[in-house]
Design an enzyme around this catalytic site. Structure first.
Site, PDB file in Angstrom:
ATOM      1  N   LYS A 115       0.829  -1.218   0.000  1.00  0.00           N
ATOM      2  CA  LYS A 115       0.000   0.000   0.000  1.00  0.00           C
ATOM      3  C   LYS A 115       0.857   1.259   0.000  1.00  0.00           C
ATOM      4  O   LYS A 115       0.478   2.284  -0.572  1.00  0.00           O
ATOM      5  CB  LYS A 115      -0.985  -0.026   1.169  1.00  0.00           C
ATOM      6  CG  LYS A 115      -2.083  -1.043   0.935  1.00  0.00           C
ATOM      7  CD  LYS A 115      -3.217  -0.950   1.921  1.00  0.00           C
ATOM      8  CE  LYS A 115      -4.320  -1.931   1.518  1.00  0.00           C
ATOM      9  NZ  LYS A 115      -5.378  -2.044   2.536  1.00  0.00           N
ATOM     10  N   LYS A 220      -2.539 -10.297  -7.600  1.00  0.00           N
ATOM     11  CA  LYS A 220      -3.829 -10.717  -7.062  1.00  0.00           C
ATOM     12  C   LYS A 220      -4.973  -9.913  -7.691  1.00  0.00           C
ATOM     13  O   LYS A 220      -4.824  -8.709  -7.904  1.00  0.00           O
ATOM     14  CB  LYS A 220      -3.803 -10.476  -5.549  1.00  0.00           C
ATOM     15  CG  LYS A 220      -4.902 -11.132  -4.783  1.00  0.00           C
ATOM     16  CD  LYS A 220      -4.841 -10.739  -3.307  1.00  0.00           C
ATOM     17  CE  LYS A 220      -5.781  -9.605  -3.003  1.00  0.00           C
ATOM     18  NZ  LYS A 220      -6.042  -9.366  -1.593  1.00  0.00           N
ATOM     19  N   LYS A 223     -10.147  -5.436  -5.906  1.00  0.00           N
ATOM     20  CA  LYS A 223     -11.267  -4.505  -6.098  1.00  0.00           C
ATOM     21  C   LYS A 223     -10.807  -3.184  -6.680  1.00  0.00           C
ATOM     22  O   LYS A 223     -11.524  -2.512  -7.404  1.00  0.00           O
ATOM     23  CB  LYS A 223     -11.871  -4.151  -4.731  1.00  0.00           C
ATOM     24  CG  LYS A 223     -12.704  -5.194  -4.104  1.00  0.00           C
ATOM     25  CD  LYS A 223     -12.918  -4.817  -2.637  1.00  0.00           C
ATOM     26  CE  LYS A 223     -13.689  -5.905  -1.926  1.00  0.00           C
ATOM     27  NZ  LYS A 223     -13.648  -5.766  -0.478  1.00  0.00           N
TER      28      LYS A 223
HETATM   29  P1  AMP Z   1     -10.674  -7.616   0.789  1.00  0.00           P
HETATM   30  O1  AMP Z   1     -11.253  -7.507  -0.569  1.00  0.00           O
HETATM   31  O2  AMP Z   1      -9.212  -7.307   0.757  1.00  0.00           O
HETATM   32  O3  AMP Z   1     -11.449  -6.943   1.857  1.00  0.00           O
HETATM   33  O4  AMP Z   1     -10.718  -9.181   1.150  1.00  0.00           O
HETATM   34  C1  AMP Z   1     -11.834  -9.886   1.699  1.00  0.00           C
HETATM   35  C2  AMP Z   1     -11.542 -11.376   1.727  1.00  0.00           C
HETATM   36  O5  AMP Z   1     -11.409 -11.877   0.394  1.00  0.00           O
HETATM   37  C3  AMP Z   1     -10.223 -11.766   2.424  1.00  0.00           C
HETATM   38  O6  AMP Z   1     -10.391 -12.967   3.131  1.00  0.00           O
HETATM   39  C4  AMP Z   1      -9.247 -11.944   1.284  1.00  0.00           C
HETATM   40  O7  AMP Z   1      -8.208 -12.821   1.578  1.00  0.00           O
HETATM   41  C5  AMP Z   1     -10.148 -12.510   0.199  1.00  0.00           C
HETATM   42  N1  AMP Z   1      -9.639 -12.123  -1.129  1.00  0.00           N
HETATM   43  C6  AMP Z   1      -9.532 -10.874  -1.640  1.00  0.00           C
HETATM   44  N2  AMP Z   1      -9.041 -10.897  -2.900  1.00  0.00           N
HETATM   45  C7  AMP Z   1      -8.809 -12.206  -3.183  1.00  0.00           C
HETATM   46  C8  AMP Z   1      -8.297 -12.913  -4.330  1.00  0.00           C
HETATM   47  N3  AMP Z   1      -7.934 -12.269  -5.443  1.00  0.00           N
HETATM   48  N4  AMP Z   1      -8.201 -14.249  -4.261  1.00  0.00           N
HETATM   49  C9  AMP Z   1      -8.595 -14.918  -3.164  1.00  0.00           C
HETATM   50  N5  AMP Z   1      -9.096 -14.340  -2.056  1.00  0.00           N
HETATM   51  C10 AMP Z   1      -9.198 -12.993  -2.049  1.00  0.00           C
END
Ligand code: AMP
Ligand code: TRP
Length: 356
Positions: A115, A220, A223
């Protein structure tokens, strides 16, 4: 809430629409855990303000996020879904934990460093930071203006977990390091002040644990990717899903095989596997003699079909905000009960005078 059922807790940030990475790496697995466990699912709005954001957007996203969870199969009758800021205790416990967290441990967190890089770029410092081989050994904040919330983020996350005495925390592979810190903090606190916290286990799914960007399969899927074709959102319409999958970056080889040196192909197979519950091997077998065009087209049809009922449920739920607010009220009440119990214990052990 039954006292002897295992406690499962996890959280996600209400930052925009959920991606298929969130769905496959996280939410789909949560839905499978509703039976036989006491489940807490937090929407962590306090984490969301560590980066640039708009208050009106955050408000909108928080409600939309609950609707997306329910649409993905998190039944509100079987889980406590709550908004982090509705529960007193998360920030308080984070403060106590921060006092046993060495600064260096936070500065070494991969997500923090990532970040910082992103913020460095927006502040026009990208070329100074990128390509600097010694960055690992430097204070990454030295040349960029970083808010301390971003650094403290993993401590708040540890508080989210420890407040509920969670046995298991389902997360994607990217959260492993944060979970490790949480376990360390629990052990450190227990050693210093006597047994208080359960040391939680990460639960990382076997398939679909790391969905990669469709445009750069070494990164990865996220969003917040500025490349709009890189990320598949749960609420994308069928035409857009097809377009994004058909234009996914792959390589010039022709056959469909399992190969670590072909990250674009591996990602498509991984997504296929997670949506179809078939093993990667059997998918490769069924595409023998076929090429990327066939794989992408079949994958797009599969994703469209699997997301259709989710999207229909979502749009119906969003027509009834009063229902969603009632779900959150009930979730926060259950969460608060547990949070106060733990916070009281922690304050007592920390030597804070009892409030009469
Ligand atoms: P976040 O979008 O960062 O708030 O992530 C919410 C949940 O989704 C967390 O448990 C992350 O580890 C999982 N997550 C987010 N992006 C991915 C991705 N590209 N692949 C697998 N898991 C993800
Ligand atoms: N840091 C997590 C993510 O970015 C979100 C999160 C915050 C979380 N608190 C948590 C996940 C507690 C699991 C448990 O995905």
């Amino acid at each position: 809430m039954s006292e002897n059922k295992p406690v499962i807790l996890t959280c996600a940030q209400p930052t925009g629409g959920l991606t298929i990475g969130n769905y496959l790496g996280a939410i789909k697995n949560w839905a499978d855990m509703l039976e036989g466990n006491t489940c807490f699912f937090g929407i962590v709005d306090m984490h969301a303000i560590t980066v640039d954001y708009t208050p009106a957007e955050l408000r909108k996203n928080s409600l939309s996020c609950v609707a997306q969870y329910i649409a993905c199969g998190i039944e509100p009758e079987k889980a406590n879904m709550f908004i982090q800021s509705h529960v007193t205790g998360h920030a308080e416990l984070a403060w106590v934990l921060s006092c046993i967290t060495p600064l260096g441990e936070l500065q070494r967190m991969t997500q923090f460093k990532d970040k910082v890089q992103v913020q460095a770029k927006t502040q026009g410092l990208g070329s100074n930071i990128e390509g600097d081989d010694s960055i690992e050994n430097q204070d990454p904040t030295s040349r960029v203006s970083i808010n301390s919330g971003l650094l403290m983020y993993p401590v708040l996350m540890a508080a989210d977990i420890l407040l509920y005495n969670a046995d298991a925390v389902p997360v994607g592979a990217d959260q492993k390091q944060h979970l490790e810190l949480c376990r360390n903090l629990a052990q450190r606190f227990n050693q210093r002040y006597s047994d208080t916290f359960k040391v939680p286990e990460p639960f990382i799914p076997k398939f679909g644990q790391r969905i990669m960007s469709l445009q750069d399969p070494t990164r990865k899927m996220s969003k917040s990717d500025p490349n709009k074709n890189a990320t598949l959102f749960l609420l994308d319409d069928p035409k857009l899903i097809k377009k994004k999958i058909m234009s996914a970056v792959t390589d010039s080889a022709r056959d469909i095989e399992l190969s670590e040196s072909r990250p674009g192909l591996s990602n498509l197979i991984n997504i296929y596997s997670a949506f179809s519950d078939q093993t990667p091997e059997s998918i490769v077998q069924s595409f023998k003699g076929k090429g990327y065009g066939d794989l992408k087209s079949d994958l797009a049809d599969l994703v469209i079909e699997k997301l259709k009922p989710v999207q229909e449920r979502y749009h119906n739920l969003m027509k009834d905000p009063a229902y969603l607010e009632a779900v959150l009220k009930e979730g926060a009440e259950a969460a608060q009960k547990q949070a106060f119990k733990m916070l009281r214990k922690v304050y007592k052990k920390s030597g804070f005078l009892n409030r009469s």
